[in-house]
Design a protein around this motif. Structure first.
Motif, mmCIF file in Angstrom:
data_model
loop_
_atom_site.group_PDB
_atom_site.id
_atom_site.type_symbol
_atom_site.label_atom_id
_atom_site.label_comp_id
_atom_site.label_asym_id
_atom_site.label_seq_id
_atom_site.Cartn_x
_atom_site.Cartn_y
_atom_site.Cartn_z
ATOM 1 N N ALA A 1 -2.890 3.596 -3.622
ATOM 2 C CA ALA A 1 -2.844 2.531 -4.619
ATOM 3 C C ALA A 1 -2.198 1.301 -4.005
ATOM 4 O O ALA A 1 -1.585 1.372 -2.933
ATOM 5 C CB ALA A 1 -2.053 2.983 -5.857
ATOM 6 N N ILE A 2 -2.326 0.170 -4.706
ATOM 7 C CA ILE A 2 -1.679 -1.059 -4.258
ATOM 8 C C ILE A 2 -0.882 -1.672 -5.405
ATOM 9 O O ILE A 2 -1.175 -1.456 -6.582
ATOM 10 C CB ILE A 2 -2.688 -2.098 -3.723
ATOM 11 N N ALA A 3 0.131 -2.437 -5.027
ATOM 12 C CA ALA A 3 0.944 -3.204 -5.979
ATOM 13 C C ALA A 3 1.122 -4.601 -5.397
ATOM 14 O O ALA A 3 1.474 -4.744 -4.221
ATOM 15 C CB ALA A 3 2.294 -2.540 -6.205
ATOM 16 N N GLN A 4 0.868 -5.617 -6.188
ATOM 17 C CA GLN A 4 0.924 -6.991 -5.690
ATOM 18 C C GLN A 4 2.363 -7.462 -5.575
ATOM 19 O O GLN A 4 3.171 -7.274 -6.483
ATOM 20 C CB GLN A 4 0.148 -7.921 -6.618
ATOM 21 N N LEU A 5 2.695 -8.090 -4.426
ATOM 22 C CA LEU A 5 4.041 -8.610 -4.208
ATOM 23 C C LEU A 5 4.412 -9.637 -5.276
ATOM 24 O O LEU A 5 3.587 -10.456 -5.689
ATOM 25 C CB LEU A 5 4.143 -9.272 -2.828
ATOM 26 N N GLU A 6 5.666 -9.573 -5.681
ATOM 27 C CA GLU A 6 6.186 -10.535 -6.637
ATOM 28 C C GLU A 6 6.334 -11.913 -5.982
ATOM 29 O O GLU A 6 6.595 -12.012 -4.769
ATOM 30 C CB GLU A 6 7.563 -10.077 -7.132
ATOM 31 N N PRO A 7 6.205 -12.984 -6.744
ATOM 32 C CA PRO A 7 6.471 -14.324 -6.188
ATOM 33 C C PRO A 7 7.901 -14.393 -5.648
ATOM 34 O O PRO A 7 8.843 -13.866 -6.248
ATOM 35 C CB PRO A 7 6.307 -15.238 -7.411
ATOM 36 N N GLY A 8 8.054 -15.004 -4.494
ATOM 37 C CA GLY A 8 9.374 -15.146 -3.888
ATOM 38 C C GLY A 8 9.771 -14.015 -2.958
ATOM 39 O O GLY A 8 10.792 -14.111 -2.265
ATOM 40 N N ILE A 9 8.992 -12.927 -2.924
ATOM 41 C CA ILE A 9 9.276 -11.822 -1.989
ATOM 42 C C ILE A 9 8.623 -12.144 -0.645
ATOM 43 O O ILE A 9 7.407 -12.337 -0.563
ATOM 44 C CB ILE A 9 8.743 -10.485 -2.536
ATOM 45 N N ARG B 1 -3.841 -1.702 -8.758
ATOM 46 C CA ARG B 1 -4.939 -0.757 -8.971
ATOM 47 C C ARG B 1 -4.789 0.426 -8.004
ATOM 48 O O ARG B 1 -4.049 0.355 -7.012
ATOM 49 C CB ARG B 1 -6.305 -1.410 -8.806
ATOM 50 N N ALA B 2 -5.512 1.490 -8.322
ATOM 51 C CA ALA B 2 -5.420 2.719 -7.534
ATOM 52 C C ALA B 2 -6.794 3.328 -7.340
ATOM 53 O O ALA B 2 -7.724 3.064 -8.116
ATOM 54 C CB ALA B 2 -4.505 3.728 -8.225
ATOM 55 N N ILE B 3 -6.928 4.124 -6.312
ATOM 56 C CA ILE B 3 -8.103 4.976 -6.174
ATOM 57 C C ILE B 3 -7.937 6.095 -7.206
ATOM 58 O O ILE B 3 -6.943 6.821 -7.174
ATOM 59 C CB ILE B 3 -8.206 5.568 -4.762
ATOM 60 N N GLY C 1 -2.362 7.855 -12.120
ATOM 61 C CA GLY C 1 -3.198 7.067 -13.019
ATOM 62 C C GLY C 1 -2.589 6.788 -14.373
ATOM 63 O O GLY C 1 -3.211 6.138 -15.219
ATOM 64 N N ALA C 2 -1.352 7.235 -14.592
ATOM 65 C CA ALA C 2 -0.715 7.033 -15.898
ATOM 66 C C ALA C 2 -0.040 5.674 -16.037
ATOM 67 O O ALA C 2 0.348 5.279 -17.137
ATOM 68 C CB ALA C 2 0.322 8.141 -16.140
ATOM 69 N N LEU D 1 0.843 -1.192 0.000
ATOM 70 C CA LEU D 1 0.000 0.000 0.000
ATOM 71 C C LEU D 1 0.881 1.246 0.000
ATOM 72 O O LEU D 1 1.823 1.351 0.781
ATOM 73 C CB LEU D 1 -0.897 0.014 1.241
ATOM 74 N N SER D 2 0.584 2.180 -0.892
ATOM 75 C CA SER D 2 1.296 3.455 -0.918
ATOM 76 C C SER D 2 0.375 4.479 -1.578
ATOM 77 O O SER D 2 -0.834 4.254 -1.712
ATOM 78 C CB SER D 2 2.630 3.338 -1.657
ATOM 79 N N ALA D 3 0.931 5.617 -2.000
ATOM 80 C CA ALA D 3 0.139 6.665 -2.639
ATOM 81 C C ALA D 3 -0.063 6.380 -4.121
ATOM 82 O O ALA D 3 0.783 5.756 -4.774
ATOM 83 C CB ALA D 3 0.825 8.019 -2.464
ATOM 84 N N ASN D 4 -1.175 6.854 -4.663
ATOM 85 C CA ASN D 4 -1.435 6.732 -6.100
ATOM 86 C C ASN D 4 -0.311 7.376 -6.898
ATOM 87 O O ASN D 4 0.210 6.775 -7.833
ATOM 88 C CB ASN D 4 -2.782 7.406 -6.419
#
Length: 498
Positions: free
Chosen positions: A191-199, A176-178, A147-148, A137-140
């Protein structure tokens, strides 16, 4: 002081109207609701509060830009806040940024988008309710660049500007982001970013600067917007989680912010800081984006801290760092009065960081010096001092130098401010020549003397700091300073009036 629901709803309507009519003015940065401050004292009058970059007398403002005194049947209180900006948009200058590589990546560390070169802070880990995946979780504007950014874009830790500009540093991929939309009221930048496999997954905070989020250390918000001196706007954490459809990894670990509540966070640029919530219903307009229903605190984050998760706790006064005060003012004063002040710059910095920096009034004084330094130096360099004035200055220097140095080195000192000390301050104030202090400035000094210094007799260092953190004392000082024509005052504290 509580506001009933009916009044609060009416003020929200008036606040919306004020925003619609005046947020296009580049000097107006936001609106909030609260209670009016009059003559430095908090009243029980509910008002709409207009936040402006620079407060000017009505006579100096064109009629088309003049803010109303009343809107929707409610009074309008105009309060100066200074400039605000997205805190993750550019590289930050910090003494010890949290820019190193962490594996697993940790809350509070720097990160950014590899493709967009953004810079911000790893807020915390969350669970996506739609598929159960673990995400950052972090900022958009950090993860999604307003959003770009396309889904799947690599998020690296450390950030590209911190040396992480390589695919091998990828820890997550943007998911995805608000949405951030201009022309409408936004309530969060996240916004969120999904963790990579193995992290691997860890709830530890970078450098162990703060306890992890838990039911006993609950999150209240997400920092994303900062002023030049650290004033910080935060989105409410429950708003962020609901709009992103995610949850914290530990249940029952969020709480609503309350005015006066102590908060803490760890961010990439400023590290660990603690401040006090000053408003929970603020509205701000920056770079074409309007935000509603935000939390605000003083000197709490810097550029690069965007995305930091804010929790309840802390001492309420571990503020963002300030740059060193230029010693040329000491040099100019030393030359004027034949004093060896050039050698005291280290003590001046110590006084700033270990005394003035520990209180709201003290921080205001520090900011005042920064903003008006050129004027002060020019006056000192142009002034002349008589032999009698030089002798008097040298007498006070000899009398107080060792005492001040000793007090700075002993935070637990039991030495009290005496009536003799106050009388000496009165003599110094009275002796300022018109070359150094104008008549309006001297009048303001006497107000501060009567309202702040005189009531401090008998207080120890700790007692003085407590007194200088009193919001009512702070407001009296700000009120006095605002009466001085031409004085630059960056008041990013207590704009809500509550």
């Amino acid at each position: 002081m509580l506001m009933d629901a009916k009044t609060a709803a009416a003020l929200d309507e008036a606040k919306t109207r004020l925003a619609e009519e005046h947020l296009t003015d580049p000097n107006v940065v936001g609106v909030a609701k609260g209670f009016r401050t009059r003559d430095g004292e908090l009243t029980d009058e509910p008002v709409v509060i207009a936040l402006v970059r620079k407060k000017r007398r009505a006579a100096l403002v064109s009629r088309s830009r003049l803010l109303p005194e009343v809107i929707g049947g409610h009074g309008v209180d105009v309060v100066e806040t200074g400039e605000f900006r997205f805190s993750g948009a550019t590289k930050a200058a910090a003494a010890t940024p949290i820019a190193e590589r962490f594996r697993p990546p940790l809350q509070g560390a720097g990160l950014g988008s590899l493709a967009d070169g953004t810079l911000g802070t790893f807020g915390c880990l969350v669970r996506d309710r739609t598929d159960g995946s673990i995400c950052v979780l972090s900022a958009n504007h950090v993860l999604a660049n307003f959003g770009a950014t396309a889904p799947g874009t690599a998020i690296v830790q450390p950030a590209p500007l911190d040396g992480g500009a390589a695919e091998a540093n990828t820890v997550a991929r943007f998911k995805r982001a608000i949405p951030l939309v201009k022309g409408v009221g936004n309530t969060a930048d996240a916004a969120i970013a999904q963790l990579e496999p193995g992290i691997d997954v860890s709830s530890t905070v970078a450098r162990n600067l703060m306890a992890p989020i838990s039911p006993t250390h609950r999150a209240i918000g997400l920092a994303f917007l900062a002023s030049v001196h650290g004033g910080t706007f935060m989105a409410k954490i429950d708003t962020v989680l609901a709009q992103l459809d995610v949850e914290l990894l530990t249940p029952d670990s969020t709480v609503a912010a309350v005015e006066g509540g102590r908060i803490e966070k760890v961010g990439r640029s400023s590290g660990y800081t603690s401040s006090v919530v000053l408003d929970t219903t603020a509205r701000v307009f920056v770079d074409g984006y309007s935000f509603d229903d935000l939390i605000y605190a003083q000197r709490f984050s810097l550029v690069g801290d965007s995305g930091a998760v804010v929790c309840e706790g802390g001492n309420g006064r571990t503020y963002t760092p300030m740059p060193a005060i230029a010693c040329r003012m000491l040099g100019a004063a030393g030359t004027l009065y034949d004093l060896p002040l050039d050698g005291d710059n280290a003590y001046l910095d110590q006084a700033r960081d270990e005394f003035f920096g520990e209180s709201a009034v003290g921080n205001l004084v520090v900011q005042l010096v920064y903003q008006n330094l050129d004027v002060a130096v020019n006056r000192l360099e142009a002034a002349t001092a008589s032999p009698e004035e030089k002798a008097e200055a040298q007498r006070y220097y000899a009398k107080y130098r060792a005492l001040v140095i000793g007090l700075l080195g002993d935070p637990g000192s039991a030495v009290q401010l005496s009536q003799e000390n106050v009388d000496d301050i009165r003599t110094v104030f009275a002796g300022f020549s018109p070359e150094l202090v104008t008549l309006p400035e001297k009048q303001a000094l006497w107000v501060i003397f009567d309202d702040v210094i005189v009531p401090s007799v008998g207080r120890t260092r700790a007692g003085l700091l407590e007194y200088m953190n009193d919001p009512a004392v702070y407001r009296r000082v700000v009120t006095a300073l605002r009466e001085i024509p031409g004085l630059e005052v960056d008041d990013t504290y207590g704009f809500s009036g509550r």
